[in-house]
Design an enzyme around this catalytic site. Structure first.
Site, PDB file in Angstrom:
ATOM      1  N   CYS A   1       1.404   2.702   8.475  1.00 37.24           N
ATOM      2  CA  CYS A   1       1.962   2.833   7.132  1.00 37.24           C
ATOM      3  C   CYS A   1       3.390   3.375   7.126  1.00 37.24           C
ATOM      4  CB  CYS A   1       1.068   3.729   6.276  1.00 37.24           C
ATOM      5  SG  CYS A   1      -0.590   3.061   6.031  1.00 37.24           S
TER       6      CYS A   1
ATOM      7  N   ASN B   1      -2.640  -2.072  -0.582  1.00 40.44           N
ATOM      8  CA  ASN B   1      -1.913  -1.385   0.487  1.00 40.44           C
ATOM      9  C   ASN B   1      -1.601  -2.404   1.581  1.00 40.44           C
ATOM     10  OD1 ASN B   1      -1.125   0.097   2.727  1.00 40.44           O
ATOM     11  ND2 ASN B   1      -2.643   1.705   2.458  1.00 40.44           N
TER      12      ASN B   1
ATOM     13  N   HIS C   1       5.444   4.648   0.023  1.00 43.96           N
ATOM     14  CA  HIS C   1       4.477   3.729   0.613  1.00 43.96           C
ATOM     15  C   HIS C   1       3.319   3.560  -0.349  1.00 43.96           C
ATOM     16  CE1 HIS C   1       1.353   1.986   2.965  1.00 43.96           C
ATOM     17  NE2 HIS C   1       0.679   3.126   3.061  1.00 43.96           N
TER      18      HIS C   1
END
Length: 335
Positions: A114, A292, A262
């Protein structure tokens, strides 16, 4: 010394939209449950045989290069961030070099999940600052959907992730008041197994072990996440690394024009927005549409925010990420 600046942005997501209602047909979940916990309404999944991590990265890169007005032959380095490469090896960086017909430039793969795009931007920034390279292509791309446990057992993780790619072209900026002002990177490996995919891995379970055991209950090749623990750490580290970047440049929270976090979970972004007392116009979220997308989430959101006119010349843009590793980081940019 130079600064680096983002000269072009692009993103690509598959056409295949998967809604929460679609997932409710294959696992015990529903739209309200997913939205309450994550804010996600839909995500994109590749159609097998069409898009791959590399192909999506190339599609995003072509848009970014075109917008940068920099010729393909002038790209002198490639950095590709992903946790889902086409092959176990080689990484997708070299495949991008081939598919774009670039010169035999260096290609580097970043495995920071991530935080991958933030790490990749930081590396590109250092190369440009020292004068080693002038024009660097940075890509974040992920295919999650083909590796998720799409059953009741895996629903807590599988509803979160989507597929997509984003790209940026970085080049020199001689005005040291503009461009990337600083980057800040951290890790804490003691929590590696709180957000992890163990197999296939040389240390614990390799493909031959999985095949030999032939165990339908084996979960080692599906991602595991200790959701509450990750959330508690994320909100702390996000705040710390954003403040670190601001302090390094003698800036304050009210100097932020746009925060691109993020896209891990809308609740994390909202927690950070509330903590810093930022308005809706100062934070950009699109996890509702894409889920995501790990290393792709920040470049997708950054590109979309720029396309929508939410980022203008002179704005202070902050990128921040937290994820598996644990790793986290921030990028402070004067647009």
């Amino acid at each position: 010394m130079y600064h680096s600046k983002i000269a072009g942005l692009g993103f690509y997501v598959p056409e295949n939209v998967v809604t929460n209602d679609d997932l409710s047909k294959i696992m015990d979940t529903n739209d309200a449950w997913i939205q309450e916990r994550t804010g996600i309404q839909e995500r994109r999944h590749v159609i097998r045989g069409e898009d791959t991590t590399t192909i999506m990265g190339v599609k995003a890169a072509k848009i970014a290069i075109e917008r940068s007005k920099i010729a393909y032959e002038d790209i002198d380095f490639v950095i590709f961030a992903t946790l889902s490469p086409d092959y176990y090896f080689p990484g997708p960086g070299v495949l991008v070099q081939k598919e774009l017909g670039l010169k035999t430039v260096g290609a580097l793969d970043v495995r920071n999940q991530c935080s991958g795009f933030v790490y990749a931007i930081s590396i590109a920034d250092q190369y440009i600052k020292t004068g080693m390279y002038k024009n660097i292509l940075v890509i974040g791309s992920e295919v999650h959907s083909t590796g998720l446990d799409m059953t009741d057992r895996g629903r807590g993780v599988s509803v979160i992730f989507g597929d997509g790619a984003g790209a940026a072209v970085l080049t020199r900026e001689e005005d040291l008041t503009k461009g990337i002002l600083s980057t800040h990177l951290h890790s804490e490996g003691q929590h590696a197994e709180e957000l992890v995919l163990i197999a296939p891995g040389m240390g614990k379970r390799w493909v031959t072990d999985i095949l030999a055991d032939d165990d339908p209950n084996d979960e080692s090749y599906f991602p595991y996440m200790n959701g509450q623990f990750v959330f508690k750490n994320a909100v702390v580290r996000f705040a710390e690394v954003i403040n670190e970047g601001l302090q390094a440049n003698n800036l304050k929270v009210n100097d932020i024009s746009m925060l691109i976090p993020h896209q891990a979970n809308l609740r994390i972004s909202q927690f950070i927005q509330h903590k810093f007392q930022l308005t809706d116009d100062q934070v950009y979220n699109n996890i509702q549409k894409y889920g995501n997308t790990t290393a792709a989430s920040i470049p997708i959101a950054l590109t979309e925010a720029w396309e929508n006119g939410k980022i203008k010349e002179g704005d202070l843009v902050v990128l921040a990420a937290f994820g598996s590793g644990f790793t986290w980081g921030s990028v402070i940019i004067r647009w």
